[in-house]
Design a protein around this motif. Structure first.
Motif, mmCIF file in Angstrom:
data_model
loop_
_atom_site.group_PDB
_atom_site.id
_atom_site.type_symbol
_atom_site.label_atom_id
_atom_site.label_comp_id
_atom_site.label_asym_id
_atom_site.label_seq_id
_atom_site.Cartn_x
_atom_site.Cartn_y
_atom_site.Cartn_z
ATOM 1 N N UNK A 1 -8.674 4.311 7.701
ATOM 2 C CA UNK A 1 -8.220 4.660 9.044
ATOM 3 C C UNK A 1 -7.083 3.765 9.520
ATOM 4 N N UNK A 2 -7.203 2.473 9.257
ATOM 5 C CA UNK A 2 -6.147 1.555 9.675
ATOM 6 C C UNK A 2 -4.837 1.843 8.976
ATOM 7 N N UNK A 3 -4.914 2.172 7.689
ATOM 8 C CA UNK A 3 -3.703 2.495 6.930
ATOM 9 C C UNK A 3 -3.073 3.786 7.451
ATOM 10 N N UNK B 1 17.107 3.465 5.335
ATOM 11 C CA UNK B 1 16.090 2.443 5.607
ATOM 12 C C UNK B 1 15.017 2.490 4.531
ATOM 13 N N UNK B 2 14.557 1.311 4.165
ATOM 14 C CA UNK B 2 13.528 1.162 3.137
ATOM 15 C C UNK B 2 12.306 0.569 3.821
ATOM 16 N N UNK B 3 11.202 1.323 3.832
ATOM 17 C CA UNK B 3 10.039 0.974 4.644
ATOM 18 C C UNK B 3 8.813 0.788 3.767
ATOM 19 N N UNK B 4 7.903 -0.067 4.213
ATOM 20 C CA UNK B 4 6.678 -0.291 3.444
ATOM 21 C C UNK B 4 5.555 -0.737 4.362
ATOM 22 N N UNK B 5 4.321 -0.511 3.880
ATOM 23 C CA UNK B 5 3.117 -0.972 4.570
ATOM 24 C C UNK B 5 2.348 -1.871 3.604
ATOM 25 N N UNK B 6 1.936 -3.030 4.086
ATOM 26 C CA UNK B 6 1.166 -3.955 3.260
ATOM 27 C C UNK B 6 0.074 -4.595 4.106
ATOM 28 N N UNK B 7 -0.849 -5.275 3.444
ATOM 29 C CA UNK B 7 -1.869 -6.021 4.170
ATOM 30 C C UNK B 7 -1.226 -7.158 4.957
ATOM 31 N N UNK C 1 0.802 -1.216 0.000
ATOM 32 C CA UNK C 1 0.000 0.000 0.000
ATOM 33 C C UNK C 1 0.841 1.275 0.000
ATOM 34 N N UNK C 2 2.018 1.199 0.593
ATOM 35 C CA UNK C 2 2.820 2.414 0.735
ATOM 36 C C UNK C 2 4.280 2.024 0.933
ATOM 37 N N UNK C 3 5.187 2.875 0.449
ATOM 38 C CA UNK C 3 6.624 2.628 0.634
ATOM 39 C C UNK C 3 7.346 3.961 0.768
ATOM 40 N N UNK C 4 8.459 3.931 1.507
ATOM 41 C CA UNK C 4 9.234 5.156 1.721
ATOM 42 C C UNK C 4 10.706 4.803 1.904
ATOM 43 N N UNK C 5 11.566 5.769 1.564
ATOM 44 C CA UNK C 5 13.002 5.657 1.793
ATOM 45 C C UNK C 5 13.378 6.742 2.794
ATOM 46 N N UNK C 6 14.045 6.338 3.876
ATOM 47 C CA UNK C 6 14.291 7.236 5.003
ATOM 48 C C UNK C 6 15.755 7.177 5.411
ATOM 49 N N UNK C 7 16.328 8.335 5.766
ATOM 50 C CA UNK C 7 17.691 8.344 6.297
ATOM 51 C C UNK C 7 17.651 7.861 7.738
ATOM 52 N N UNK C 8 18.453 6.864 8.059
ATOM 53 C CA UNK C 8 18.315 6.161 9.335
ATOM 54 C C UNK C 8 18.731 7.001 10.536
ATOM 55 N N UNK C 9 19.716 7.862 10.379
ATOM 56 C CA UNK C 9 20.260 8.542 11.562
ATOM 57 C C UNK C 9 19.300 9.555 12.166
ATOM 58 N N UNK C 10 18.420 10.154 11.333
ATOM 59 C CA UNK C 10 17.517 11.170 11.865
ATOM 60 C C UNK C 10 16.077 11.025 11.381
ATOM 61 N N UNK D 1 3.392 -5.414 13.398
ATOM 62 C CA UNK D 1 2.030 -5.784 13.025
ATOM 63 C C UNK D 1 1.057 -4.816 13.668
ATOM 64 N N UNK D 2 0.171 -4.264 12.849
ATOM 65 C CA UNK D 2 -0.833 -3.324 13.343
ATOM 66 C C UNK D 2 -2.194 -3.704 12.761
ATOM 67 N N UNK D 3 -2.879 -4.595 13.458
ATOM 68 C CA UNK D 3 -4.192 -5.036 12.975
ATOM 69 C C UNK D 3 -4.092 -5.756 11.656
ATOM 70 N N UNK D 4 -4.748 -5.207 10.648
ATOM 71 C CA UNK D 4 -4.775 -5.830 9.316
ATOM 72 C C UNK D 4 -3.611 -5.383 8.442
ATOM 73 N N UNK D 5 -2.646 -4.689 9.034
ATOM 74 C CA UNK D 5 -1.529 -4.165 8.247
ATOM 75 C C UNK D 5 -0.192 -4.514 8.907
#
Length: 303
Positions: free
Chosen positions: A28-30, A69-75, A5-14, A54-58
């Motif tokens: 709402x859950x997303x 860091x490479x981050x993502x949200x999925x079902x 559903x969503x992805x992001x690239x983040x600098x880890x130190x800050x 894990x956050x409920x259905x996501x």
């Protein structure tokens, strides 16, 4: 099967977001999972290089490498092996596209937002199993996950998302006290150097005044205090120029007033040109503090 559903690239130190996918979902859950993702991004250095929350259905998954860091949200039913293959693919493309110097010197959020194009294309591929069947070798990632499963993060480790627990309050205090300011201009650097010069002059005269007090008991020790207060005031002007704090403009005017009072008190030990020199630099520094404003809020791209 679930989807990414969503992805992001983040600098880890800050936790500075460098790029992210654009989405328009209003679930709402997303949205709650995105808040957890933001909280995670501020604490990436406290976790292993491969984690799942894990956050409920996501599920929120991320991997970290070389300070990014490479981050993502999925079902919740999206296969773990595909999720981490997706993150691994983002990582490989990102480190071959951007130099570490550019990543480390990034100041504004979403400096590398153009990487969103690759994120979107890759996300579409991973959300369509048919397009993956001949392009991925999942066995290697499956073996790696079995040998070194992702660290499971509890939501309680991050504090309350919508409430104001101690952790969330401290987070907002930190943001309020250390606002990100616009880049320092050349005139700002010059004013900082001149303020340091004034501080050094005050400090030297202060030590001479102490020597005078020790040698001659009739000398007024209040002059020593005036010199050292002037030193502290000049140094604090440099601090206000370089860092964002609460009531920054008000503090700058109060410090300017203190510098003026100190120089008025020292009129017997300084001639008119010396006093004018110190006050003019104080005016210049106060103006530079006033001109260096907090950065405007960047668009959040629905992050």
């Amino acid at each position: 099967m679930g989807v990414i559903l969503f992805a992001a690239v983040v600098r880890a130190r800050d936790g500075l977001p460098l790029s992210a996918s654009t989405d328009f979902e209003d679930n709402q859950g997303l949205q709650e999972s995105k808040k957890y993702l933001k909280l995670l991004s501020k604490k990436l250095n406290h976790f292993p290089d491969r984690c799942t929350l894990k956050n409920g259905r996501y599920n929120v998954n991320f991997i970290s490498s070389l300070g990014v860091s490479y981050m993502m949200i999925c079902n919740e039913n999206y296969p773990n092996v595909l999720a981490f293959c997706f993150l691994d693919e983002l990582q490989k493309e990102f480190i071959t596209t951007y130099e570490m110097k550019r990543i480390n010197t990034a100041i504004r959020p979403y400096t590398l937002i153009e990487f969103d194009n690759f994120i979107q294309k890759t996300k579409q591929r991973y959300n369509n199993p048919r397009s993956l069947s001949t392009k991925l070798n999942l066995s290697e990632m499956q073996t790696e996950i079995k040998l070194r499963p992702p660290h499971q993060i509890c939501a309680s480790e991050l504090g309350t998302v919508n409430g104001f627990t101690n952790s969330s309050v401290s987070k907002y205090k930190e943001i309020a006290h250390h606002q990100r300011l616009e880049p320092v201009t050349l005139s700002g650097i010059i004013s900082c150097v001149l303020s340091l010069l004034c501080a050094a002059l005050n400090l030297i005269r202060g030590f001479h005044a102490i020597e005078g007090c020790l040698q001659n008991e009739d000398d007024d020790f209040s002059y020593v205090l005036a010199f050292f207060l002037g030193t502290v005031a000049c140094l604090y002007q440099c601090y206000l120029l370089l860092y964002g704090t609460l009531w920054r403009n008000l503090k700058s005017f109060l410090v300017f007033g203190l510098i003026c009072l100190c120089n008025m008190y020292l009129y017997e030990l300084r001639n008119l040109w010396q006093i004018l020199f110190h006050v003019t630099i104080a005016v210049f520094a106060t103006l530079q503090i006033r001109m260096r404003q907090p950065e405007g809020k960047c668009p959040d791209y629905n992050v």
